[in-house]
Design a protein around this motif. Structure first.
Motif, mmCIF file in Angstrom:
data_model
loop_
_atom_site.group_PDB
_atom_site.id
_atom_site.type_symbol
_atom_site.label_atom_id
_atom_site.label_comp_id
_atom_site.label_asym_id
_atom_site.label_seq_id
_atom_site.Cartn_x
_atom_site.Cartn_y
_atom_site.Cartn_z
ATOM 1 N N GLY A 289 -8.626 -6.560 10.439
ATOM 2 C CA GLY A 289 -6.805 -6.403 10.676
ATOM 3 C C GLY A 289 -5.532 -5.990 10.287
ATOM 4 O O GLY A 289 -6.486 -4.652 9.714
ATOM 5 N N ASP A 290 -4.372 -6.572 10.374
ATOM 6 C CA ASP A 290 -3.801 -5.063 10.063
ATOM 7 C C ASP A 290 -3.700 -5.276 8.643
ATOM 8 O O ASP A 290 -3.999 -5.582 7.506
ATOM 9 C CB ASP A 290 -2.157 -5.350 10.197
ATOM 10 C CG ASP A 290 -1.826 -5.081 11.774
ATOM 11 O OD1 ASP A 290 -2.403 -4.511 11.687
ATOM 12 O OD2 ASP A 290 -1.319 -6.351 12.666
ATOM 13 N N SER A 291 -3.049 -3.783 7.895
ATOM 14 C CA SER A 291 -2.667 -4.300 5.527
ATOM 15 C C SER A 291 -0.762 -3.449 5.516
ATOM 16 O O SER A 291 -0.697 -2.941 6.562
ATOM 17 C CB SER A 291 -3.518 -3.148 5.422
ATOM 18 O OG SER A 291 -3.537 -2.301 4.783
ATOM 19 N N ASN A 292 -0.409 -3.786 4.500
ATOM 20 C CA ASN A 292 0.537 -3.069 4.189
ATOM 21 C C ASN A 292 0.980 -2.005 3.780
ATOM 22 O O ASN A 292 1.180 -1.422 2.792
ATOM 23 C CB ASN A 292 1.373 -4.200 3.470
ATOM 24 C CG ASN A 292 0.696 -4.802 1.837
ATOM 25 O OD1 ASN A 292 -0.504 -4.405 2.134
ATOM 26 N ND2 ASN A 292 1.201 -5.067 1.214
ATOM 27 N N ASP A 293 -1.009 -1.204 3.509
ATOM 28 C CA ASP A 293 -0.986 0.514 3.196
ATOM 29 C C ASP A 293 -0.591 1.048 4.170
ATOM 30 O O ASP A 293 -0.611 1.189 4.642
ATOM 31 C CB ASP A 293 -2.372 -0.364 2.380
ATOM 32 C CG ASP A 293 -2.623 1.417 1.592
ATOM 33 O OD1 ASP A 293 -1.842 2.538 1.376
ATOM 34 O OD2 ASP A 293 -3.573 1.880 1.265
ATOM 35 N N THR A 294 0.276 1.977 3.575
ATOM 36 C CA THR A 294 0.609 3.533 4.085
ATOM 37 C C THR A 294 1.204 4.719 3.265
ATOM 38 O O THR A 294 0.634 4.390 1.957
ATOM 39 C CB THR A 294 2.137 3.489 5.185
ATOM 40 O OG1 THR A 294 3.209 3.208 3.654
ATOM 41 C CG2 THR A 294 2.983 2.077 5.414
ATOM 42 N N ALA A 429 4.372 20.019 -0.413
ATOM 43 C CA ALA A 429 4.170 19.259 -0.099
ATOM 44 C C ALA A 429 3.075 17.685 -0.869
ATOM 45 O O ALA A 429 2.699 18.995 -1.311
ATOM 46 C CB ALA A 429 3.740 19.990 1.242
ATOM 47 N N TYR A 430 3.374 17.226 -0.865
ATOM 48 C CA TYR A 430 2.014 16.469 -1.246
ATOM 49 C C TYR A 430 1.759 15.257 -0.485
ATOM 50 O O TYR A 430 2.640 14.150 -0.155
ATOM 51 C CB TYR A 430 2.602 15.790 -3.057
ATOM 52 C CG TYR A 430 3.486 15.849 -3.521
ATOM 53 C CD1 TYR A 430 4.082 14.148 -3.189
ATOM 54 C CD2 TYR A 430 4.844 16.824 -3.255
ATOM 55 C CE1 TYR A 430 5.558 14.257 -3.690
ATOM 56 C CE2 TYR A 430 6.185 16.587 -3.322
ATOM 57 C CZ TYR A 430 6.462 14.943 -3.334
ATOM 58 O OH TYR A 430 8.263 14.560 -3.678
ATOM 59 N N VAL A 431 0.308 14.064 -0.640
ATOM 60 C CA VAL A 431 0.167 13.263 0.041
ATOM 61 C C VAL A 431 0.097 11.916 -1.015
ATOM 62 O O VAL A 431 -0.441 12.508 -2.384
ATOM 63 C CB VAL A 431 -1.606 12.995 0.680
ATOM 64 C CG1 VAL A 431 -1.901 12.317 1.073
ATOM 65 C CG2 VAL A 431 -1.671 14.352 1.483
ATOM 66 N N ILE A 432 0.746 11.605 -0.316
ATOM 67 C CA ILE A 432 1.159 9.935 -1.241
ATOM 68 C C ILE A 432 0.448 8.489 -0.604
ATOM 69 O O ILE A 432 0.819 8.009 0.939
ATOM 70 C CB ILE A 432 2.048 10.117 -1.515
ATOM 71 C CG1 ILE A 432 2.070 9.132 -3.519
ATOM 72 C CG2 ILE A 432 3.070 10.043 -1.552
ATOM 73 C CD1 ILE A 432 1.263 9.516 -4.400
ATOM 74 N N GLY A 433 0.322 7.236 -1.073
ATOM 75 C CA GLY A 433 -0.028 6.146 -0.698
ATOM 76 C C GLY A 433 1.261 5.466 -0.884
ATOM 77 O O GLY A 433 1.617 5.313 -2.509
ATOM 78 N N TRP A 434 1.721 3.980 -0.101
ATOM 79 C CA TRP A 434 2.443 3.337 -0.723
ATOM 80 C C TRP A 434 2.175 1.343 -0.278
ATOM 81 O O TRP A 434 1.489 1.255 0.544
ATOM 82 C CB TRP A 434 3.763 3.631 0.117
ATOM 83 C CG TRP A 434 5.486 2.588 -0.624
ATOM 84 C CD1 TRP A 434 5.685 1.300 0.716
ATOM 85 C CD2 TRP A 434 5.956 2.135 -1.371
ATOM 86 N NE1 TRP A 434 6.449 0.995 -0.435
ATOM 87 C CE2 TRP A 434 7.090 1.269 -1.291
ATOM 88 C CE3 TRP A 434 5.742 2.382 -2.798
ATOM 89 C CZ2 TRP A 434 7.810 0.752 -2.912
ATOM 90 C CZ3 TRP A 434 6.534 2.502 -3.492
ATOM 91 C CH2 TRP A 434 7.165 1.121 -3.943
ATOM 92 N N PHE A 435 1.743 1.420 -1.101
ATOM 93 C CA PHE A 435 1.853 -0.794 -0.815
ATOM 94 C C PHE A 435 2.791 -1.159 -1.422
ATOM 95 O O PHE A 435 3.396 -1.082 -2.693
ATOM 96 C CB PHE A 435 0.756 -1.503 -2.107
ATOM 97 C CG PHE A 435 -0.843 -0.927 -2.312
ATOM 98 C CD1 PHE A 435 -1.450 -1.965 -1.123
ATOM 99 C CD2 PHE A 435 -1.076 -0.227 -2.328
ATOM 100 C CE1 PHE A 435 -2.358 -1.292 -1.208
ATOM 101 C CE2 PHE A 435 -2.728 0.142 -2.491
ATOM 102 C CZ PHE A 435 -3.582 -0.387 -1.502
ATOM 103 N N ALA A 436 3.565 -1.856 -0.261
ATOM 104 C CA ALA A 436 4.540 -2.875 -0.311
ATOM 105 C C ALA A 436 4.506 -4.553 -0.979
ATOM 106 O O ALA A 436 2.886 -4.757 -0.670
ATOM 107 C CB ALA A 436 4.695 -3.317 1.062
#
Length: 537
Positions: A289-294, A429-436
């Protein structure tokens, strides 16, 4: 608001072996294990600690709180608009979303039998704001100037500034209603004392670290017989077991120690289970399913190299998100071309429209137009990834396509140091994640852009922060705000303070007899325990 890596902690109630929660019954069955019937056990590696709604602000805690505490509103499955829960109605009054009025359902009770009234709602909001836990959700309630009860069943929120996202904020654990007769007004309540009014109540906490180092503990929930809302539990007990690592969780699933997992499995593991399911090689099933994690690639726009917009634009043109999703994540993620992900109102494809997928000619033009000499030397920093260094190494390879960049990859293994590094502008530059926190477009925009955002990119566009975002927050009809959010996301694609990379898919693995998972995997971030059952008993 938390980044994905920040939402990690340790299960609380340390030292508790089999502790009954205040006001609850016997935990004999919980200690012995599943008692049959419609009992469900889920495994997760989303570790947590504090569960008091005033201080809990990680995905592991919210997983539990969404099932044990009521809020005024909630998100139905696959919905982007909240609907009443403890309230029977809620509405903005006035023209610009500056006052919010709710009427409670009659006869609400907490699991201990105490009545739930408007006084409890007011107490809950004021308490969270007063405690203002540095790791808690008080920031989500910042727009509330005051809140008052009118009788037992009416609550009025007076806002300091228009905030059309308030219903979405109140629909989550930040708006959880607590019993004013149980919870102290100025400090956090221990986990084993928690009392809510949701479809489940806490039955026990068990610390298993001494018996099995790979399983860190478990929390047992049982249906709350005082609950009068719309959720109808299809199981008679729901146990959540915590595991330190994804392979340990997969082993527990294979052995039958858990009936299902949440979205904690490694991408390749989830993909393999799905493949085996399709070919009939396993009795496990995977619900996707879809997730809200980008996840995004953020830039320090104050850096001498990345202050040149042409460098950032060239990077946007060189990234190949489809290859990243296919080759690195085994298609357990989907390419993301704008800040707002698929499945959320306001989603666009602004980065694809502007830059496509790995267009070397566009990258060269961006550098030439902005008088940038090549190759551009750039350092890419990362800390945590489900696929180890492969993600960063692949981004490096893509950026170096055509010889326009020369990229050095470095890892900051310590998360605290990583956060400090981007906060202090030490990285390029840095890789990061975001939970809404809630499925509203603003929650993917305001936290990441205003005054550099939580990733401290150093970029701020006055048209966005002073015009488009405030205008969007005045729109109680969230679909009416979509045009403004589309314009905003195009500005971001033009200026590239960060580059959206991918949106996680949710993969819940389960034994073949588990039912209902497909009913609760969506971008709302609410996993509804009451939907899960089993068809073998």
């Amino acid at each position: 608001m938390k980044t994905s890596a920040e939402r990690l902690a340790v299960l609380g109630c340390a030292g508790l072996v089999a502790v009954t929660v205040a006001g609850c019954g016997s935990v004999t069955d919980a200690v012995k294990g599943d008692s049959g019937g419609k009992s469900i056990t889920m495994g997760t590696s989303q570790l947590t600690s504090t569960l008091d709604p005033a201080a809990a602000y990680d995905s592991g805690a919210w997983l539990l709180l969404r099932n044990t505490f009521q809020s005024l509103l909630t998100f139905p499955a696959a919905a982007s608009t909240p609907t009443p829960d403890a309230a029977q109605s809620c509405d903005f009054s006035g023209g610009e979303a500056s006052e919010y009025h709710c009427t409670l359902r009659p006869g609400l009770k907490f699991s201990n039998g105490h009545p739930l009234t408007a006084e409890d709602v007011v107490f809950s909001i004021q308490r969270t704001k007063k405690i203002n836990d540095p790791s808690g959700p008080a920031g989500l309630l910042a727009s509330i100037k005051s809140v008052e009860a009118k009788g037992d069943n009416e609550v009025v929120f007076h806002l300091a500034t228009p905030d059309a996202t308030l219903p979405a904020k109140l629909a989550g654990p930040a708006g959880a209603i607590v019993d004013h007769q149980v919870f102290p007004a100025d400090k956090v309540l221990p986990n084993d004392k928690l009392v809510g009014s949701g479809p489940y109540r806490f039955d026990s906490f068990e610390d298993m670290a001494g018996d099995n180092a790979k399983q860190l503990g478990k929390v047992v929930l049982v249906p709350n017989d005082k609950y009068t809302g719309d959720a109808k539990p299809l199981n008679d007990k729901f146990t959540v077991k915590y595991y330190d690592k994804a392979p340990d969780l997969k082993a527990a699933l294979d052995k039958g120690d858990v009936d299902l997992t949440d979205n904690s499995l490694e991408p390749n593991t989830a993909a393999q289970i799905r493949s085996d399911q399709q070919s009939g090689k396993t009795d496990l099933q995977v619900v996707e399913g879809d997730s809200n994690d980008t996840h995004s690639l953020a830039f320090n726009t104050k850096d001498p190299v990345l202050s040149n917009v042409g460098v950032r634009q060239a990077a946007a043109a060189l990234l190949d998100r489809k290859a990243l999703a296919r080759d690195v994540f085994a298609r357990t993620v989907q390419p993301l071309y704008a800040l707002v992900p698929a499945g959320v109102t306001g989603h666009t494809t602004s980065f694809f429209d502007r830059w496509g997928d790995q267009d070397v000619a566009k990258a060269k033009k961006a550098l030439t137009d902005n008088k940038v000499q090549t190759p551009v030397k750039l350092t890419l920093t990362w800390s945590r990834s489900r696929v180890g260094s492969l993600e960063a190494d692949t981004i490096k390879k893509q950026l170096e396509t055509g010889g326009l960049f020369q990229v050095t990859v470095q890892q900051e293994a310590d998360w605290t140091a990583y956060k400090k590094g981007w906060t202090e502008g030490k990285y390029q530059a840095y890789v990061i994640g975001w939970f809404a926190d809630y499925p509203d477009p603003d929650n993917y925009i305001s936290p990441l852009l205003v005054d550099g955002g939580v990733f401290h990119t150093g970029w701020d566009d006055p048209k966005i922060s002073q015009k488009l975002i405030p205008d969007g927050l005045k729109q109680a009809d969230r679909s009416a705000a979509s045009a403004g959010y589309a314009q905003l996301q195009q500005i971001v694609a033009d200026n590239v303070p960060l580059i959206p990379l991918y949106q996680n898919k949710a993969f819940y693995a389960a034994r073949s007899y588990v039912t209902g998972v497909e009913s609760t995997v969506d971008t709302t971030g609410f996993f509804r325990f009451w939907e899960i059952s089993r068809n073998n008993k």
